[in-house]
Design an enzyme around this catalytic site. Structure first.
Site, PDB file in Angstrom:
ATOM      1  N   ALA A 140       0.853  -1.191   0.000  1.00 18.51           N
ATOM      2  CA  ALA A 140       0.000   0.000   0.000  1.00 18.51           C
ATOM      3  C   ALA A 140       0.888   1.240   0.000  1.00 18.51           C
ATOM      4  O   ALA A 140       2.026   1.199   0.449  1.00 18.51           O
ATOM      5  CB  ALA A 140      -0.890  -0.009   1.237  1.00 18.51           C
ATOM      6  N   GLY A 189       0.852  -5.075   1.044  1.00 17.58           N
ATOM      7  CA  GLY A 189      -0.272  -5.199   0.114  1.00 17.58           C
ATOM      8  C   GLY A 189       0.141  -5.837  -1.198  1.00 17.58           C
ATOM      9  O   GLY A 189      -0.678  -6.474  -1.866  1.00 17.58           O
ATOM     10  N   GLU A 207       0.007  -9.409  -0.532  1.00 20.25           N
ATOM     11  CA  GLU A 207      -1.405  -9.785  -0.424  1.00 20.25           C
ATOM     12  C   GLU A 207      -2.050  -9.863  -1.808  1.00 20.25           C
ATOM     13  O   GLU A 207      -2.841 -10.759  -2.089  1.00 20.25           O
ATOM     14  CB  GLU A 207      -2.147  -8.774   0.474  1.00 20.25           C
ATOM     15  CG  GLU A 207      -1.720  -8.901   1.935  1.00 20.25           C
ATOM     16  CD  GLU A 207      -2.209  -7.753   2.799  1.00 20.25           C
ATOM     17  OE1 GLU A 207      -1.867  -6.598   2.472  1.00 20.25           O
ATOM     18  OE2 GLU A 207      -2.904  -8.002   3.790  1.00 20.25           O
ATOM     19  N   GLU A 256       3.999  -4.983   7.554  1.00 18.63           N
ATOM     20  CA  GLU A 256       3.063  -4.004   8.127  1.00 18.63           C
ATOM     21  C   GLU A 256       3.307  -3.772   9.610  1.00 18.63           C
ATOM     22  O   GLU A 256       3.170  -2.653  10.111  1.00 18.63           O
ATOM     23  CB  GLU A 256       1.615  -4.473   7.921  1.00 18.63           C
ATOM     24  CG  GLU A 256       1.071  -4.278   6.517  1.00 18.63           C
ATOM     25  CD  GLU A 256       1.407  -5.419   5.568  1.00 18.63           C
ATOM     26  OE1 GLU A 256       2.306  -6.231   5.902  1.00 18.63           O
ATOM     27  OE2 GLU A 256       0.784  -5.509   4.505  1.00 18.63           O
TER      28      GLU A 256
HETATM   29  C1  LIG Z   1      -5.350  -2.129   3.279  1.00 22.81           C
HETATM   30  C2  LIG Z   1      -3.856  -2.091   3.143  1.00 22.81           C
HETATM   31  C3  LIG Z   1      -3.165  -3.202   3.765  1.00 22.81           C
HETATM   32  C4  LIG Z   1      -1.710  -3.396   3.504  1.00 22.81           C
HETATM   33  O1  LIG Z   1      -1.430  -4.607   4.135  1.00 22.81           O
HETATM   34  C5  LIG Z   1      -0.901  -2.274   4.084  1.00 22.81           C
HETATM   35  C6  LIG Z   1       0.459  -2.157   3.438  1.00 22.81           C
HETATM   36  O2  LIG Z   1       0.748  -2.692   2.427  1.00 22.81           O
HETATM   37  S1  LIG Z   1       1.545  -1.149   4.260  1.00 22.81           S
HETATM   38  C7  LIG Z   1       2.997  -1.149   3.241  1.00 22.81           C
HETATM   39  C8  LIG Z   1       3.773  -2.382   3.398  1.00 22.81           C
HETATM   40  N1  LIG Z   1       4.998  -2.273   2.660  1.00 22.81           N
HETATM   41  C9  LIG Z   1       6.157  -1.911   3.229  1.00 22.81           C
HETATM   42  O3  LIG Z   1       6.246  -1.726   4.420  1.00 22.81           O
HETATM   43  C10 LIG Z   1       7.345  -1.771   2.328  1.00 22.81           C
HETATM   44  C11 LIG Z   1       8.054  -0.480   2.611  1.00 22.81           C
HETATM   45  N2  LIG Z   1       9.148  -0.262   1.701  1.00 22.81           N
HETATM   46  C12 LIG Z   1      10.346  -0.847   1.844  1.00 22.81           C
HETATM   47  O4  LIG Z   1      10.568  -1.655   2.710  1.00 22.81           O
HETATM   48  C13 LIG Z   1      11.418  -0.460   0.895  1.00 22.81           C
HETATM   49  O5  LIG Z   1      11.104   0.811   0.387  1.00 22.81           O
HETATM   50  C14 LIG Z   1      11.597  -1.422  -0.298  1.00 22.81           C
HETATM   51  C15 LIG Z   1      12.190  -2.726   0.231  1.00 22.81           C
HETATM   52  C16 LIG Z   1      10.285  -1.677  -0.976  1.00 22.81           C
HETATM   53  C17 LIG Z   1      12.554  -0.785  -1.308  1.00 22.81           C
HETATM   54  O6  LIG Z   1      13.746  -0.418  -0.670  1.00 22.81           O
HETATM   55  P1  LIG Z   1      14.819   0.506  -1.408  1.00 22.81           P
HETATM   56  O7  LIG Z   1      15.022   0.022  -2.772  1.00 22.81           O
HETATM   57  O8  LIG Z   1      15.968   0.603  -0.505  1.00 22.81           O
HETATM   58  O9  LIG Z   1      14.114   1.916  -1.558  1.00 22.81           O
HETATM   59  P2  LIG Z   1      13.684   2.934  -0.418  1.00 22.81           P
HETATM   60  O10 LIG Z   1      13.289   2.232   0.822  1.00 22.81           O
HETATM   61  O11 LIG Z   1      14.683   4.010  -0.312  1.00 22.81           O
HETATM   62  O12 LIG Z   1      12.334   3.512  -1.045  1.00 22.81           O
HETATM   63  C18 LIG Z   1      12.359   4.266  -2.255  1.00 22.81           C
HETATM   64  C19 LIG Z   1      11.273   5.299  -2.201  1.00 22.81           C
HETATM   65  O13 LIG Z   1      10.018   4.635  -2.196  1.00 22.81           O
HETATM   66  C20 LIG Z   1       9.257   5.062  -1.080  1.00 22.81           C
HETATM   67  N3  LIG Z   1       8.458   3.926  -0.656  1.00 22.81           N
HETATM   68  C21 LIG Z   1       8.862   2.662  -0.466  1.00 22.81           C
HETATM   69  N4  LIG Z   1       7.821   1.887  -0.133  1.00 22.81           N
HETATM   70  C22 LIG Z   1       6.735   2.688  -0.122  1.00 22.81           C
HETATM   71  C23 LIG Z   1       5.368   2.458   0.148  1.00 22.81           C
HETATM   72  N5  LIG Z   1       4.884   1.240   0.454  1.00 22.81           N
HETATM   73  N6  LIG Z   1       4.554   3.495   0.079  1.00 22.81           N
HETATM   74  C24 LIG Z   1       4.994   4.728  -0.220  1.00 22.81           C
HETATM   75  N7  LIG Z   1       6.285   4.995  -0.492  1.00 22.81           N
HETATM   76  C25 LIG Z   1       7.131   3.977  -0.435  1.00 22.81           C
HETATM   77  C26 LIG Z   1      10.284   5.484  -0.061  1.00 22.81           C
HETATM   78  O14 LIG Z   1       9.731   6.350   0.880  1.00 22.81           O
HETATM   79  C27 LIG Z   1      11.311   6.134  -0.941  1.00 22.81           C
HETATM   80  O15 LIG Z   1      10.816   7.414  -1.261  1.00 22.81           O
HETATM   81  P3  LIG Z   1      11.808   8.625  -1.471  1.00 22.81           P
HETATM   82  O16 LIG Z   1      10.919   9.793  -1.692  1.00 22.81           O
HETATM   83  O17 LIG Z   1      12.661   8.241  -2.621  1.00 22.81           O
HETATM   84  O18 LIG Z   1      12.597   8.719  -0.195  1.00 22.81           O
END
Ligand SMILES: CCC[C@H](O)CC(=O)SCCNC(=O)CCNC(=O)[C@H](O)C(C)(C)COP(=O)([O-])OP(=O)([O-])OC[C@H]1O[C@@H](n2cnc3c(N)ncnc32)[C@H](O)[C@@H]1OP(=O)([O-])[O-]
Length: 947
Positions: free
Chosen positions: A61, A100, A103, A123
């Protein structure tokens, strides 16, 4: 936001196109829904493949959307249409499928993963749970134990592990999308029903209760006080004991409770703060995106003490060749053996071979002439460091970057003795350097942007969270630490004990209180620093008042403790006593109590009762106050940087967001008011004087739109003794760690101590069972904080009675949640914590035996008929614990960074396990009024929900 193509004449390929991580933002959800509709209605399409652009399936998400109202289609119906369709849908997972995104894959009928892909439900690390069916579908697919572990820890797993667990159907070294297209064509015509995860029965272990209880205990122990992991366990229990649709309902209710909690806000703030910190900026205008780092292939580390050894390991394990230098043969040999041991253990743990060939050990600085970068990690002595830098300046080639690992000395003074001040910077690692994630990159006034860019990029390469800071004594982390430590010892003088202070801080969320932490780090180090700076020892002018230095208050108690040879755990005695040197089990020591009493009587100090509230306020508000000074001095670019330093270097509890975020949650106005109060009481403590910037912040907070009806009510009630603000750690469940579920007027009136001041909340007058009581006639102006507000409230408020019938229609029983003695109810559309009615049992009952057959979803419909009494007998849930985040696995480095490089210590990763996790506050809650065995009163705490 998603591309739709017809490929191979009969497969619809849906590609998510939302860089950088293809997050499921509103337009993406729209696009998926439209694409699926098109694919399912097009007779040419026989199968569907969903993939993500740029080799990234989906990062979940869009977390940024969480801050605002939901726009666009909700996720679950979009995903349900995928599963319900009559054409096979295959997820082609490259890069990552997280949250998500994972999911989404679980709603597809098949999953193909590229061998390098990572999958997970992180999450919990954001203070929420996988609420698009993750908690209901994963257990059905892989069973309770494995799902529980993944969901409560947020751990990412490899494609291979996902295959082994049965999450994916195939792993490929080729392009996952190509493989999925082939796969999809073969799936055409095969029955889809068995592939719909929602129809599966959760394989349920016979010892479900014991399993969930063990999981609860584990998360409680790891980091007590965090709600999300426990809610995850609740949701997984639902997957085991309820039909799918009911489990989904339970999942969404739990999510609703978590979603707006202060913890979720804090944890999501931490996620973005960490990423913001990497975007450094200098007063010159140079910043991360306009400065090019140099590539570092070879480095040298000078000094093989604790810090130096950790730095060598950090460099070598990311493939940088390292020359390690010592001044004596014995020290060199000792350091060599320890570094090799550390690298071998590290490699074994990671299942790779140790990169020993990258290491070289030498006694001669001459060997450093060709390295790209040097990190000096010698004893914390300016004269010695200057000699080293002068020497380096002579031997190293002109382009070599010279960095110092000083924990607070003047980096520019070191730059000044070299022939290349622009190539000098600080790289302040935290002890132990190969474990702790934080790196402060110290920018001297003459450091070039290329130097800073290189140090920051090297930090990133080593897996550190690097923060650029200015060059001032102690930089950011240690500069803020001093007032924090001072407050702790001043509180001792005034009447507190080390145990009391530690407990208050541990209840707040720190893994260890300040005194236990100091015992671990060693008290002699700080003592030596104080002696060297003339604060104690023979250099102090005998005419100097004993409790003052340069007109400021000074507490000599830590010096007195050290004078007795009590240096902490390593000597078996410190602020606490230990069974033997090196032992970690801290026990209160009557000798320290005697010392404190003697000290107080010697100086005529009348000890007073000190509340936990005062401990928290004085220790933590002073931390934030210094943070504001740092911002004002330009030594940190933004509050996020300060918070990241405290999260990763000082183990500030992540669910509190960091000292600056915490201050904003409390409300800057409140922080300001308390600082003013304490400064008036202690005018000789300049750190208590509120900084101007804090004033500005407070004014901003006041002007915010958070003023509402509740605020007006709170204000109108201010001054009434029955409407006191929250008493310190009794922080409301709605916003924070859930450890206190006492009734606090603060919570009802928006006078929430732990969140924004005047957070809009329910007007108590509107709650059916909590009418605002009339002002008591016997109001006094005195406040007895030892009596809980609940108790006060109940005493003065005879109208606060249980509702006539707990099952009356206005109460709809939602779920058991978090706390042994509470259930959650929806009251007038609000989620409320309601104390359970007491159980009237004649004799202690034996735990209910679980019949495994009764746990299959088919039989769970009986839960509809569950009686209140059954609810009461349900599993006991302690309050929850935090995600195990790999990001902050290090220990609180309080004091540890003063360890100079020549100390010889065990190099194994320090762990707080076992001895540091405080018990749950809830377990220790002394509010007997809320114990069901003593009260028949239903107590309602409002909990806001906007989801
Ligand atoms: C009903 C819903 C239910 C659902 O279960 C809820 C969810 O899914 S909750 C979500 C569950 N998911 C998570 O918890 C995953 C969270 N994300 C991560 O763990 C890492 O970002 C990921 C491993 C994906 C990539 O790592 P990497 O390659 O080192 O890259 P990076 O980390 O440097 O990120 C690059 C840019 O992307 C941005 N951004 C990233 N993700 C999101 C996001 N979901 N959203 C928005 N933005 C996001 C991040 O801020 C950054 O922005 P900026 O402006 O460039 O600073």
């Amino acid at each position: 936001m998603a591309r739709y193509e017809l490929v191979k004449r009969s497969v619809a390929l849906i590609t998510l196109t939302n860089p950088p991580v293809n997050a499921l933002s509103s337009p993406v959800r729209h696009a998926i829904a439209n694409s699926m509709e098109r694919a399912l209605s097009d007779p040419k399409v026989r199968a569907v493949v969903i993939c993500g652009e740029n080799g990234r399936f989906c990062g979940g998400a869009d977390i940024r959307e969480f801050a605002g109202p939901l726009r666009g289609p909700p996720l679950i119906p979009v995903l349900e249409a995928i599963e319900a369709g009559d054409k096979p849908v295959v997820a082609a997972i490259e890069g990552m499928a997280l949250g998500g995104g994972f999911e989404l894959a679980l709603f597809c009928h098949y999953r193909i993963a590229q061998s390098k892909a990572r999958l997970g439900l992180p999450e919990v690390t954001l203070g929420i749970l996988p609420a698009a069916g993750g908690t209901q579908r994963l257990p059905r697919l892989i069973g309770i134990p494995a799902a529980l572990e993944m969901i409560t820890t947020g751990r990412h797993i490899s494609a291979q592990e996902a295959l082994k667990l049965g999450i994916v159907d195939q792993v490929t070294d080729q392009n996952a999308c190509e493989t999925a297209l082939e796969f999809a064509l073969k799936a055409v015509g095969k029955p889809l029903s068995p592939r719909r995860v929602s129809t599966l029965t959760t394989p349920c272990p016979p010892d479900l209760d014991a399993l969930l209880e063990a999981a609860t205990m584990q998360v409680k122990k790891k980091t007590p006080g965090v709600m999300a992991p426990l809610a995850c366990i609740q949701a997984v229990r639902a997957a085991a004991t309820m039909p799918y649709s009911k489990g989904m309902k339970q999942e969404s209710e739990l999510m609703a409770t978590l979603f707006n909690s202060g913890q979720a806000r804090a944890l999501q703030y931490c996620f973005f703060a960490q990423r913001t910190a990497g975007k450094w900026t200098l007063p010159s205008g140079a910043q991360w995106n306009n400065s090019k780092p140099r590539e570092i292939r070879s480095a040298a580390v000078i000094g093989l003490g604790t810090m130096g050894r950790g730095i060598v390991v950090s460099l070598a394990r990311v493939g940088i060749s390292v020359i390690a230098v010592e001044s004596e043969k014995k020290l060199l040999e000792n350091g060599r053996q320890m570094v090799i041991g550390m690298l071998e253990r590290d490699a074994k743990r990671r299942g790779v071979s140790a990169s020993l060939n990258l290491l070289k050990f030498t006694l001669s600085l001459q060997d450093l002439k060709d390295v790209d970068l040097v990190i000096e990690a010698v004893f914390e002595d300016m004269a010695l460091k200057k000699r080293v830098f002068q020497e380096l300046s002579k031997v190293c080639r002109p382009g070599t970057l010279l960095c110092t690992n000083t924990s607070g000395l003047d980096v520019d003074a070191l730059a000044g003795v070299t022939d290349r001040p622009h190539l000098v910077a600080g790289m302040h690692f935290f002890s132990p350097a190969h474990v702790m994630k934080l790196l402060e990159v110290v920018c001297g006034p003459r450091s070039s942007s290329e130097t800073i860019a290189t140090a920051m990029s090297l930090g990133k390469k080593m897996g550190k969270v690097s923060v650029a800071v200015g060059n001032c004594p102690g930089f950011v982390g240690n500069r803020m630490l001093k007032p924090y430590l001072d407050q702790a010892t001043f509180l001792l003088e005034e009447g507190a004990t080390p145990e009391q202070i530690d407990k208050a801080l541990e209840d707040f969320g720190f893994a260890m209180g300040v005194f236990r932490m100091s015992d671990l780090a060693g008290l002699d180090v700080g003592w030596r620093v104080r002696k060297e700076s003339g604060l104690t020892g023979p250099d102090v002018d005998p005419k100097n008042p004993p409790r003052k230095r340069q007109g400021r208050r000074y507490c000599p108690i830590p010096d007195m403790v050290c004078e007795q040879g009590r240096f902490g755990q390593k000597t078996g005695r410190g602020w606490y006593k230990y069974d033997k040197p090196g032992d970690t089990n801290a026990k209160p020591d009557p000798l320290i109590q005697n010392l404190l009493e003697t000290y107080r009587s010697r100086y005529g100090i009348q000890p007073r009762n000190i509340s936990d509230q005062e401990i928290i306020e004085r220790c933590l508000f002073v931390l934030a106050n210094e943070g504001f000074r740092i911002l004002e001095d330009g030594m940190a670019a933004r509050p996020e940087d300060i918070d990241v330093i405290y999260l990763f270097g000082y183990a500030f509890p992540r669910h509190r967001g960091g000292p600056m975020f915490y201050a904003s949650m409390v409300g800057l106005e409140r922080v300001l008011e308390r600082l003013e109060h304490y400064h008036q009481a202690h005018p000789d403590v300049p750190h208590l004087e509120p900084i101007t910037m804090a004033y500005t912040g407070a004014q901003k907070a006041l002007k915010s739109d958070k003023l509402d009806e509740a605020q007006a009510l709170a204000k109108s009630c201010a001054g009434r003794p029955d409407f006191l603000p929250c008493d310190g750690l009794s922080i409301c469940a709605t916003h924070s760690h859930g450890k206190c579920f006492k009734l606090h007027w603060c919570c009802h009136l928006g006078w929430c101590h732990c969140k924004y001041v005047y957070q809009p909340m329910t007007n108590v007058a509107q709650l059916p069972s909590t009418p605002v009581p009339a002002a008591p006639s016997d109001c006094t102006d005195t406040i007895d904080l030892s009596i809980s507000l609940t108790e006060r409230f109940l005493r003065i408020s005879p109208c606060f009675l249980p509702p006539p019938c707990p099952e009356s229609p206005k109460y709809c029983n939602i779920a058991e949640l978090f706390i042994d003695d509470y259930i959650v109810k929806r009251i007038n559309g609000k989620m409320c914590y309601v104390q359970r009615p007491p159980i009237h049992t004649e004799a202690p009952s034996t735990p209910p035996q679980i019949n495994p057959a009764s746990l299959t979803p088919q039989k769970q419909h009986t839960e509809d008929k569950q009686t209140v009494e059954e609810t009461v007998k349900g599993p006991k849930m302690g309050h929850c614990s935090s995600p195990s985040s790999s990001e902050d696995s290090g220990i609180n480095a309080l004091g540890g960074h003063y360890l100079e490089s020549c100390e010889e210590e065990s190099e194994d990763e320090l762990s707080t396990d076992g001895h540091s996790s405080p018990g749950s506050l809830w377990d220790q809650d002394e509010c007997t009024l809320l114990s069901p065995s003593k009260s028949i009163v239903e107590i309602i705490e409002n909990i806001e929900t906007t989801v």
